[in-house]
Design an enzyme around this catalytic site. Structure first.
Site, short mmCIF file in Angstrom:
data_model
loop_
_atom_site.label_atom_id
_atom_site.label_comp_id
_atom_site.label_asym_id
_atom_site.label_seq_id
_atom_site.Cartn_x
_atom_site.Cartn_y
_atom_site.Cartn_z
N GLU A 1 6.83 5.04 7.10
CA GLU A 1 6.15 6.39 6.72
C GLU A 1 6.84 7.49 7.09
OE1 GLU A 1 1.68 4.95 5.43
OE2 GLU A 1 1.98 5.99 6.93
N LYS B 1 3.99 -6.98 3.81
CA LYS B 1 3.91 -5.61 3.39
C LYS B 1 3.66 -4.67 5.02
CE LYS B 1 0.57 -3.13 3.70
NZ LYS B 1 0.10 -2.08 4.47
N THR C 1 1.01 -1.16 -0.06
CA THR C 1 -0.24 -0.14 0.03
C THR C 1 0.84 1.24 -0.05
OG1 THR C 1 -0.19 0.08 2.39
CG2 THR C 1 -2.10 -0.91 1.09
N THR D 1 0.23 -2.81 10.92
CA THR D 1 -0.86 -2.86 9.88
C THR D 1 -0.01 -3.61 8.74
OG1 THR D 1 -2.20 -1.75 8.27
CG2 THR D 1 -0.11 -0.67 8.97
N ASN E 1 -0.36 10.98 6.89
CA ASN E 1 -1.41 10.76 7.68
C ASN E 1 -2.53 11.71 8.06
OD1 ASN E 1 -1.27 7.41 7.98
ND2 ASN E 1 0.78 8.29 8.41
#
Length: 390
Positions: A264, A173, A151, A184, A386
């Protein structure tokens, strides 16, 4: 070659249309003959668990630890989607099973993406026959599957570990919502070791505890965390429980490190080590307290060795603690000893903090307990990613 490296497995990845941009978004890992083999899974403890987690748990229970395939989709978590979400997962299992000639309960599901949005089933229905038809035991097929589950990841995450006569392959992932029990994340492992479901489950739990459960990016627990391992037995080798757990642990550890490295907005990867605790359990609790601290993460981003924030978090961790015994070091250079500032080589610390990898070592001076947690800094990119729905 990763997930298809062990004997007896095939994989595939296709673009079916879940992702609006048209990227690969549907993946499959299956036995090459469509027959169930020993299988185990570890799932999120989140009570808002997605239908994919609920169904996969139930299928493993009803099959007594056997599965023939895992189908995974990215771009939509299919979480908090009610009865429709559950029905959509059941449909995915039925469609894959029909193509493989297997029973629906022999199919497990992993999903990742946005929460609270119904899964677009028309492209999934169209995509599954093409997905199953594309399955192969090649490196290209393994890479396609690993790509299709991404993702916000920027790189594929794959691993192969050679055991004594057997092999472990893995893909995963994950780039955010990494804590406190897995991430996640989706991960699938395969092995050609000959092992029974109960022993396989114990080995996977041990591997997950020492890898995915020892990392954190933002302290957020996902609704969809899923780690599955399938064992074909094709090598004919039955490793000892410890040898199998170690091999799985190495594969999962490589994937966990890759996730933190791809987090991220991260500019730093930090190893938070706590030693001298009353027990290993307390050491892990204290290390996680420091690793999850937003203030510590900000200091890492600013390359500021502000040890006071570290000591404060250690004291807040609800473990045995004596400030007069605590020491903190950055890159092996002690900056705090006996709970107060220590003379040190400031230039050496600055050089260490400027690097991509930072090690913070905390000694509580109370016992032999030790543990480490992998974390990152808090960068501007994380907020940018985010601050809206992502």
């Amino acid at each position: 070659m990763s997930i298809t490296a062990p004997k007896g497995f095939v994989a595939a990845g296709v673009a079916c249309g879940i992702k609006a941009a048209g990227g690969l978004d549907l993946a499959l890992v299956a036995t090459d003959d469509g027959r169930p083999v020993a299988c185990a899974g570890v799932f999120t403890p989140n009570r808002a668990a997605a239908p994919s987690v609920q169904v996969s748990r139930e299928h493993l229970r009803s099959s007594r630890g056997h599965a023939a395939a895992v189908v995974l989709s990215s771009g939509n978590a299919n979480a908090a989607t009610g009865a429709r979400g559950r029905a959509d997962v059941d449909t995915m299992c039925e469609l894959v099973a029909a193509e493989l000639g297997a029973d629906p309960e022999a199919v497990l599901v992993g999903q990742t993406g946005l929460i609270g949005i119904p899964l677009p089933m028309d492209p999934v229905r169209r995509g599954i026959p093409a997905l199953v038809a594309a399955r192969a035991g090649t490196a290209e097929a393994a890479a396609a599957a690993a790509t299709a589950i991404m993702t916000t990841d920027t790189v594929r995450k794959e691993s192969v570990v050679a055991g004594d006569g057997f092999t472990v392959g893995a893909m995963a992932k994950g780039a955010a919502m990494l804590a406190p029990a897995m991430a996640t994340m989706l991960a699938v492992c395969t092995t050609d070791a000959l092992v029974q479901p109960a022993e396989l489950a114990a080995a996977l739990r041990s591997a997950v505890d020492g890898s995915f459960n020892r990392m954190t990016v933002d302290g957020c627990m996902s609704t969809n965390d899923t780690v599955v391992v399938l064992a074909s037995g094709r090598s004919g080798v039955t490793p000892s429980p410890q040898v199998l757990a170690d091999a799985l642990g190495r594969a999962c550890g490589e994937l966990a490190a890759a996730m933190v490295g791809d987090a991220e907005g991260a500019t730093k990867v930090a190893h938070v080590v706590v030693q001298g605790a009353a027990s290993d359990t307390e050491a892990h609790r204290a290390a996680r307290q420091v690793a999850d601290s937003l203030l510590v993460k900000c200091s890492l981003n600013g390359e500021d060795p502000y040890w006071g924030r570290v000591v404060s978090e250690l004291g807040a961790a609800q473990v045995a603690f004596d400030l007069d015994r605590v020491s903190v070091a950055y890159g092996g250079v002690t900056v705090c000893a006996g709970g107060v500032a220590a003379d040190h080589d400031a230039e050496a610390v600055r050089a260490h903090m400027a690097g991509r990898s930072v090690t913070i070592t905390c000694d509580l001076g109370l016992g032999s307990g030790q543990a480490a947690v992998l974390t990152t800094d808090l960068g501007h990119g994380y907020i940018d990613e985010n601050r809206g729905t992502s």
